[in-house]
Design a protein around this motif. Structure first.
Motif, PDB file in Angstrom:
ATOM      1  N   GLY A 184      17.721   4.222  -6.234  1.00 31.12           N
ATOM      2  CA  GLY A 184      16.298   4.362  -5.935  1.00 31.12           C
ATOM      3  C   GLY A 184      16.092   4.829  -4.506  1.00 31.12           C
ATOM      4  N   SER A 185      15.336   4.069  -3.735  1.00 30.99           N
ATOM      5  CA  SER A 185      15.055   4.429  -2.345  1.00 30.99           C
ATOM      6  C   SER A 185      16.261   4.254  -1.426  1.00 30.99           C
ATOM      7  CB  SER A 185      13.904   3.567  -1.806  1.00 30.99           C
ATOM      8  OG  SER A 185      14.297   2.199  -1.777  1.00 30.99           O
ATOM      9  N   GLY A 186      17.330   3.641  -1.942  1.00 25.00           N
ATOM     10  CA  GLY A 186      18.503   3.364  -1.111  1.00 25.00           C
ATOM     11  C   GLY A 186      18.394   2.068  -0.339  1.00 25.00           C
ATOM     12  N   ALA A 238      16.351   8.294  -0.667  1.00 22.27           N
ATOM     13  CA  ALA A 238      17.526   7.523  -0.256  1.00 22.27           C
ATOM     14  C   ALA A 238      18.248   8.196   0.903  1.00 22.27           C
ATOM     15  CB  ALA A 238      18.468   7.334  -1.437  1.00 22.27           C
ATOM     16  N   ARG A 239      18.282   9.517   0.902  1.00 23.13           N
ATOM     17  CA  ARG A 239      18.940  10.224   2.006  1.00 23.13           C
ATOM     18  C   ARG A 239      18.208   9.973   3.318  1.00 23.13           C
ATOM     19  NH1 ARG A 239      20.403  15.565  -1.602  1.00 23.13           N
ATOM     20  NH2 ARG A 239      22.453  14.795  -2.295  1.00 23.13           N
ATOM     21  N   ASN A 270      16.740   7.174   4.077  1.00 21.48           N
ATOM     22  CA  ASN A 270      17.006   5.790   4.462  1.00 21.48           C
ATOM     23  C   ASN A 270      18.462   5.529   4.794  1.00 21.48           C
ATOM     24  OD1 ASN A 270      14.392   4.452   4.225  1.00 21.48           O
ATOM     25  ND2 ASN A 270      14.526   4.890   2.042  1.00 21.48           N
ATOM     26  N   VAL A 271      19.356   6.143   4.044  1.00 27.65           N
ATOM     27  CA  VAL A 271      20.788   5.856   4.161  1.00 27.65           C
ATOM     28  C   VAL A 271      21.512   6.839   5.071  1.00 27.65           C
ATOM     29  CG1 VAL A 271      22.943   5.714   2.857  1.00 27.65           C
ATOM     30  CG2 VAL A 271      20.882   4.675   1.931  1.00 27.65           C
ATOM     31  N   GLY A 272      21.101   8.093   5.020  1.00 25.66           N
ATOM     32  CA  GLY A 272      21.790   9.134   5.778  1.00 25.66           C
ATOM     33  C   GLY A 272      21.910   8.862   7.263  1.00 25.66           C
ATOM     34  N   PRO A 273      20.806   8.485   7.944  1.00 31.08           N
ATOM     35  CA  PRO A 273      20.895   8.225   9.391  1.00 31.08           C
ATOM     36  C   PRO A 273      21.836   7.083   9.754  1.00 31.08           C
ATOM     37  CG  PRO A 273      18.606   8.537   8.725  1.00 31.08           C
ATOM     38  CD  PRO A 273      19.411   8.437   7.469  1.00 31.08           C
ATOM     39  N   MET A 274      22.186   6.254   8.772  1.00 28.84           N
ATOM     40  CA  MET A 274      23.059   5.109   9.037  1.00 28.84           C
ATOM     41  C   MET A 274      24.515   5.420   8.687  1.00 28.84           C
ATOM     42  SD  MET A 274      20.509   2.166   7.558  1.00 28.84           S
ATOM     43  CE  MET A 274      21.258   0.827   8.469  1.00 28.84           C
ATOM     44  N   GLY A 275      24.752   6.652   8.252  1.00 27.25           N
ATOM     45  CA  GLY A 275      26.123   7.062   7.969  1.00 27.25           C
ATOM     46  C   GLY A 275      26.519   7.015   6.512  1.00 27.25           C
ATOM     47  N   GLY A 276      25.598   6.652   5.633  1.00 29.47           N
ATOM     48  CA  GLY A 276      25.907   6.620   4.209  1.00 29.47           C
ATOM     49  C   GLY A 276      25.719   7.982   3.559  1.00 29.47           C
ATOM     50  N   VAL A 308      24.601  10.042  -0.067  1.00 28.26           N
ATOM     51  CA  VAL A 308      23.815   9.885  -1.281  1.00 28.26           C
ATOM     52  C   VAL A 308      24.118  11.037  -2.222  1.00 28.26           C
ATOM     53  CG1 VAL A 308      21.513   9.595  -2.267  1.00 28.26           C
ATOM     54  CG2 VAL A 308      21.999   8.732   0.039  1.00 28.26           C
ATOM     55  N   HIS A 309      24.372  10.704  -3.486  1.00 31.08           N
ATOM     56  CA  HIS A 309      24.771  11.696  -4.481  1.00 31.08           C
ATOM     57  C   HIS A 309      23.780  11.699  -5.643  1.00 31.08           C
ATOM     58  CE1 HIS A 309      28.579  11.517  -2.273  1.00 31.08           C
ATOM     59  NE2 HIS A 309      28.535  10.206  -2.444  1.00 31.08           N
ATOM     60  N   ALA A 310      23.608  12.867  -6.258  1.00 30.66           N
ATOM     61  CA  ALA A 310      22.691  13.015  -7.386  1.00 30.66           C
ATOM     62  C   ALA A 310      23.477  13.125  -8.685  1.00 30.66           C
ATOM     63  CB  ALA A 310      21.825  14.264  -7.199  1.00 30.66           C
ATOM     64  N   GLY A 311      23.041  12.380  -9.693  1.00 32.55           N
ATOM     65  CA  GLY A 311      23.688  12.469 -10.996  1.00 32.55           C
ATOM     66  C   GLY A 311      23.521  11.208 -11.812  1.00 32.55           C
ATOM     67  N   ASP A 312      24.021  11.245 -13.031  1.00 22.36           N
ATOM     68  CA  ASP A 312      23.883  10.146 -13.978  1.00 22.36           C
ATOM     69  C   ASP A 312      25.018   9.146 -13.799  1.00 22.36           C
ATOM     70  OD1 ASP A 312      23.140   8.561 -16.103  1.00 22.36           O
ATOM     71  OD2 ASP A 312      23.966   9.890 -17.635  1.00 22.36           O
ATOM     72  N   LEU A 313      24.696   7.985 -13.238  1.00 20.29           N
ATOM     73  CA  LEU A 313      25.661   6.911 -13.019  1.00 20.29           C
ATOM     74  C   LEU A 313      26.921   7.441 -12.326  1.00 20.29           C
ATOM     75  CD1 LEU A 313      25.270   4.764 -16.286  1.00 20.29           C
ATOM     76  CD2 LEU A 313      24.131   4.477 -14.084  1.00 20.29           C
ATOM     77  N   PHE A 314      28.087   7.211 -12.917  1.00 16.88           N
ATOM     78  CA  PHE A 314      29.349   7.525 -12.244  1.00 16.88           C
ATOM     79  C   PHE A 314      29.609   9.028 -12.143  1.00 16.88           C
ATOM     80  CE2 PHE A 314      29.789   3.269 -14.025  1.00 16.88           C
ATOM     81  CZ  PHE A 314      30.129   2.551 -12.894  1.00 16.88           C
TER      82      PHE A 314
END
Length: 267
Positions: free
Chosen positions: A104-106, A134-135, A137-143, A145-151
């Motif tokens: 979701g929003s990360g 999510a990018r 929220n998470v990107g600036p912290m070094g995480g 984020v990927h797009a797609g269905d589950l795994f």
């Protein structure tokens, strides 16, 4: 009647339980009287407060949210708490890999990496709007984020490397969606709510698909409801996990924690 009292009255008449708190936030964020009036009108119409403000309070920080993106709930802070308890409390030679699936929003991933900045964080969601949010929220912290269905969204290099897999997948039974508050039912994507006939469809998919991704001794944590916890636990047990269920009265959250039994990882 003052401005604050007028806003409180309008919100209370619309059924807002926390009218005073919401009024303070709307007043603090308004850039002009006209902006305030528009935002109060939107809230009275049922638009989620978080979509109006552009952020949600979660685990002690502001998470950016946008229209069309699932709003993080306080109960999900239990998922963060349980994940952190399974991670080292200091940097390691090899950063432990954490995956926030159906992010979701990360919010969950952002809260984890904020408190354990030495982890290698990956988040994933199928909704394009959620991925973009999510990018932020998470990107600036070094995480990442990927797009797609589950795994399918995850980089293949993560196979067999995930130390902690946190999942807040949809778990509302399809027929129960119509009974949800308008904020969720009308303004959040149905795909972020609908868990199938019994609400556990995604839990089945995650439990089955996770075996090839978790490292030896890795953990899978799934948010569920108290009523559905037995079903979620049984699904994980059938997939080879040793399970325990955690419930917090404080945040009204429930998480099933699964640890892979010896020899259950697969390529």
């Amino acid at each position: 009647m003052g401005v604050f009292d007028g806003v409180v009255s309008a919100l209370r008449s619309a059924g807002c339980v926390f009218a005073e708190e919401e009024a303070r936030l709307l007043l603090a964020e308004a850039s002009s009287p006209g902006d305030l009036a528009r935002n109060v009108q939107r809230r009275v119409a049922g638009v989620p407060l978080e979509h109006i403000l552009g952020w949600a309070e979660f685990a002690g920080r502001r998470i950016l949210v946008e229209p069309g993106v699932f709003v993080p709930r306080r109960r999900t802070e239990l998922l963060v708490h349980e994940a952190l308890a399974l991670l080292p409390d200091a940097p390691q030679p090899a950063p432990p890999v954490v995956v926030d699936l159906c992010c979701g929003s990360g919010a969950v991933g952002a809260a984890i990496i904020q408190q354990a900045p030495w982890v290698e964080l990956h988040a994933a969601d199928i909704e394009p709007s959620a991925v973009l949010c999510a990018r932020r929220n998470v990107g600036p912290m070094g995480g990442q984020v990927h797009a797609g269905d589950l795994f399918d969204a995850l980089p293949p290099a993560l196979r067999g490397q995930v130390r902690v897999l946190v999942v807040n997948a949809p778990y509302v039974p399809t027929e129960a969606i119509r009974t949800m508050p308008p904020e969720a039912r009308l303004y959040e994507p149905v795909a972020s709510l609908d868990g199938g006939p019994d609400g556990l469809d995604f839990h089945r998919r995650v439990a089955a698909g996770s075996l090839g991704w978790l490292a030896p001794g890795g953990h899978l944590l799934i948010e569920t409801s108290q009523r559905q916890a037995g079903g979620t636990s049984a699904i994980l047990a059938a997939a080879g996990f040793l399970t325990r269920t955690v419930h917090s009265e404080e945040v009204d959250g429930t998480v099933v924690v699964g640890c892979l039994a010896a020899g259950m990882t697969q390529g």
